[in-house]
Design an enzyme around this catalytic site. Structure first.
Site, mmCIF file in Angstrom:
data_model
loop_
_atom_site.group_PDB
_atom_site.id
_atom_site.type_symbol
_atom_site.label_atom_id
_atom_site.label_comp_id
_atom_site.label_asym_id
_atom_site.label_seq_id
_atom_site.Cartn_x
_atom_site.Cartn_y
_atom_site.Cartn_z
ATOM 1 N N HIS A 1 0.868 -1.179 0.000
ATOM 2 C CA HIS A 1 0.000 0.000 0.000
ATOM 3 C C HIS A 1 0.910 1.236 0.000
ATOM 4 C CE1 HIS A 1 -2.715 2.972 1.918
ATOM 5 N NE2 HIS A 1 -3.719 2.177 1.638
ATOM 6 N N ASP B 1 3.287 -4.298 7.803
ATOM 7 C CA ASP B 1 2.073 -3.495 7.704
ATOM 8 C C ASP B 1 0.905 -4.468 7.869
ATOM 9 O OD1 ASP B 1 -0.179 -2.107 7.035
ATOM 10 O OD2 ASP B 1 0.492 -1.513 5.035
ATOM 11 N N GLN C 1 -4.353 -5.192 7.253
ATOM 12 C CA GLN C 1 -5.345 -6.163 6.758
ATOM 13 C C GLN C 1 -5.127 -7.532 7.407
ATOM 14 O OE1 GLN C 1 -7.735 -5.147 4.761
ATOM 15 N NE2 GLN C 1 -6.908 -3.187 4.086
ATOM 16 N N LYS D 1 -10.275 -0.554 10.929
ATOM 17 C CA LYS D 1 -10.528 -1.741 10.107
ATOM 18 C C LYS D 1 -10.832 -2.956 10.968
ATOM 19 C CE LYS D 1 -7.258 -0.290 6.469
ATOM 20 N NZ LYS D 1 -8.092 0.436 5.510
ATOM 21 N N CYS E 1 -4.875 2.561 -3.388
ATOM 22 C CA CYS E 1 -3.609 3.090 -2.865
ATOM 23 C C CYS E 1 -2.468 2.101 -3.056
ATOM 24 C CB CYS E 1 -3.733 3.478 -1.387
ATOM 25 S SG CYS E 1 -4.934 4.758 -1.115
#
Lengths: 410, 155
Positions: A123, A199, A202, A225, A367
């Site tokens: 991302h 990261d 998700q 999220k 993104c």
């Protein structure tokens, strides 16, 4: 199925609110998740009963607010199996968490010719801060390529790791759903004296997270999220690293002492939390963690795997070659993010007609423009699944896609 | 589906499927500008050839949704052969078309006035304003055209 989704849906007021006439099919949880009533209640009762600034007042109310915030830190620490809660730094979002590492650790430790190795799945949040370091300090940004099916191609990993000081990878792709082998990458990074940042925006919302098992040094994720409020993110880092890193932002809360001559930084985690923190959001994220724990992250993972399998099969059966689903199709190495190309209809137009059928999906580059370029597309239609989605949502998506095809072939 | 039918008029889909004036021109003598819609990743390039204050040729190229591509295609047919002054007027009218409807949607009493009646086929894009996110798609080519004018001024 590991839990009854109809019960879960009832926990989320927006999914059953009358305004939407029960017809809202929310398939954009990779962008942001809906919020359970419990989180909404905790945030409003924080303002109704507890609100005061933290770490300042000696009065009872201020103490209550501080306790509420620090209790949340403990919960979040336990949720990702961190050994010490001071390894939890509150930020605004995952983007800020990664920027904190780049601007603090990166600026202090990286120089001309040092390499930051990224995966081709990243991302922009895990790309731009490193491009900025390339501009300011002359570091090199290098990329791990992808296989045809959208997995990381690690064939040349040894060569890719030459000169690498940091491996920064997505824990789960927000475009392809791919879940890279983080442990393998972290071990490989450590073997050459590099660090590993994940990261996990998700990842953390969708599966049990154990920072020791992942073996990474930094883990960035965001609250909104994972059923929590917006405006609250987390950076987990190994305490020995965090202690050595210079502060990121300067101001109140992050100091032990300030004189006309200079300042002494506070200890972690507060060293990295300048200014009044987003207290209600932190408390809300603590409630989100409570909620997810009550459902069980193993159950969430199992549910999403079952539903992703159903979605992959349903869409393939109903649309065949007219619908391409990018990325791996093996649910053991992917999450519930489905990036699609449908006929030759532009994703923006697909999502417009889907919206007319009450189906919320994201159309765009998500993104991740470098990844889009590798896929050879400008944008995709992305449907993403979460614990409150069920087979009827997938069926509604398929019905709406069929209607989209008819609409544009008129 | 009335909203959708209004958005995707037949003429819009026709320009999307059969874009007019697609391609590039040689720079120089032509000038070129590139436009991006960061929201959805749409990209467009507009080339114009101006002789004696008249747009003698225009080409566009890029990737984008039906609204951005058809709007750019219709723009090229609307401005070819027009003087720069006339084109400024058409741009103004088109932007009025986008914003007047926005105002009337918000409960204002303004309707499409005479300033937008000369737009011809472009009037078909008025359905876009019911979908505010798509206004950026419809105006992408036009904003890029304006960038071309800035290029011209600099040259």
């Amino acid at each position: 199925m590991s839990f009854d989704v109809s019960d879960i849906k009832k926990d989320f007021p927006l999914l059953s609110c009358e305004e939407h006439n029960d017809s809202l099919i929310y398939l954009d949880s990779a962008a942001t998740s809906q919020k359970p009533q419990k989180v909404i209640d905790v945030v409003s009762s924080y303002y109704e009963e507890i609100n005061a600034n933290v770490h300042r007042g000696a009065y009872h109310l201020a103490e209550k607010a501080t306790t509420a915030m620090e209790d949340a830190r403990e919960k979040i620490s336990d949720f990702i199996k961190s050994e010490r809660s001071e390894e939890i730094i509150f930020t605004k979002n995952a983007t800020e968490s990664i920027n904190l590492v780049a601007k603090s650790w990166g600026a202090a430790n990286l120089g001309e010719g040092d390499v930051v190795l990224l995966s081709s799945l990243e991302h922009h949040a895990n790309i731009v801060p490193w491009h900025q370091l390339a501009e300011s300090q002359g570091i090199e940004v290098r990329w791990i390529p992808l296989t045809e099916s959208g997995l990381l191609d690690l064939t040349d990993l040894d060569r890719l790791l030459e000169g690498v000081k940091l491996v920064a990878v997505s824990g789960a792709s927000n475009v392809l759903g791919t879940v890279p082998p983080v442990r393998t990458l972290a071990d490989a990074a450590h073997a050459v004296g590099a660090l590993c940042l994940v990261d996990a925006s998700q990842y953390v919302p969708h599966r049990p997270t154990d920072v020791e098992e992942l073996g990474c040094d930094f883990l960035a994720f965001t609250g909104h999220k994972m059923c929590g409020p917006t405006g609250i993110g987390v950076l987990w880092g190994r305490s020995d690293l965090l202690e050595q890193m210079p502060p990121f932002l300067g101001g109140g809360e992050m100091i032990l002492d300030v004189t006309q001559e200079g300042f002494t930084a506070n200890t972690i985690p507060w060293k990295f939390e300048a200014g009044t923190p987003p207290i209600s959001e932190i408390v809300g994220l603590g409630a989100a963690v409570d909620y997810l724990e009550s459902v069980g992250m193993n159950n969430v993972l199992e549910h999403e795997r079952t539903l992703t399998t159903y979605a992959l099969n349903t869409l393939k059966d109903r649309f065949g070659d007219e619908l391409i689903i990018h990325g791996p199709h093996d649910v053991s190495v992917r999450g519930g993010v489905l990036s699609m190309a449908y006929q030759d209809i532009h994703p923006h137009d697909v999502s417009q007609v889907l919206d007319d059928h009450g189906v919320c999906v994201r159309a765009g580059h998500h993104c991740a423009k470098p990844l889009m370029k590798l896929l050879g597309v400008g944008s995709t239609v992305r449907a993403s699944l979460y614990l409150y989605n069920d087979e009827s949502d997938v069926d509604a998506l398929a019905d709406a896609l069929e209607a989209t095809g008819k609409f544009f072939s008129r | 589906m009335s909203g959708l039918e209004d958005l995707y008029r037949e003429i819009i889909l026709d320009h999307y499927r059969n874009p007019r004036n697609q391609g590039e021109l040689e720079v120089p003598p032509a000038v070129m500008a590139e436009g991006f819609n960061p929201l959805c990743g749409d990209e467009i390039k507009v080339h114009i050839q101006v002789d004696d204050g008249v747009i003698v040729d225009i080409k566009f190229d890029g990737q984008g949704c039906s609204i951005s591509q058809s709007s750019a295609s219709m723009m090229t047919t609307a401005i070819t052969g027009k003087t720069l002054e006339e084109v400024e007027g058409i741009i103004y009218s088109f932007k009025q078309l986008m914003s007047i409807h926005e105002k009337s949607l918000e409960g204002g009493s303004e309707t499409v006035g005479s300033s937008t009646t000369g737009l011809g086929d472009l009037q078909a894009l008025q359905g876009v304003v019911k979908f505010p996110v798509r206004i950026k798609c419809a105006t992408l080519g036009w904003n890029t055209l304006e960038q071309c004018f800035e290029e011209l001024d600099e040259n």
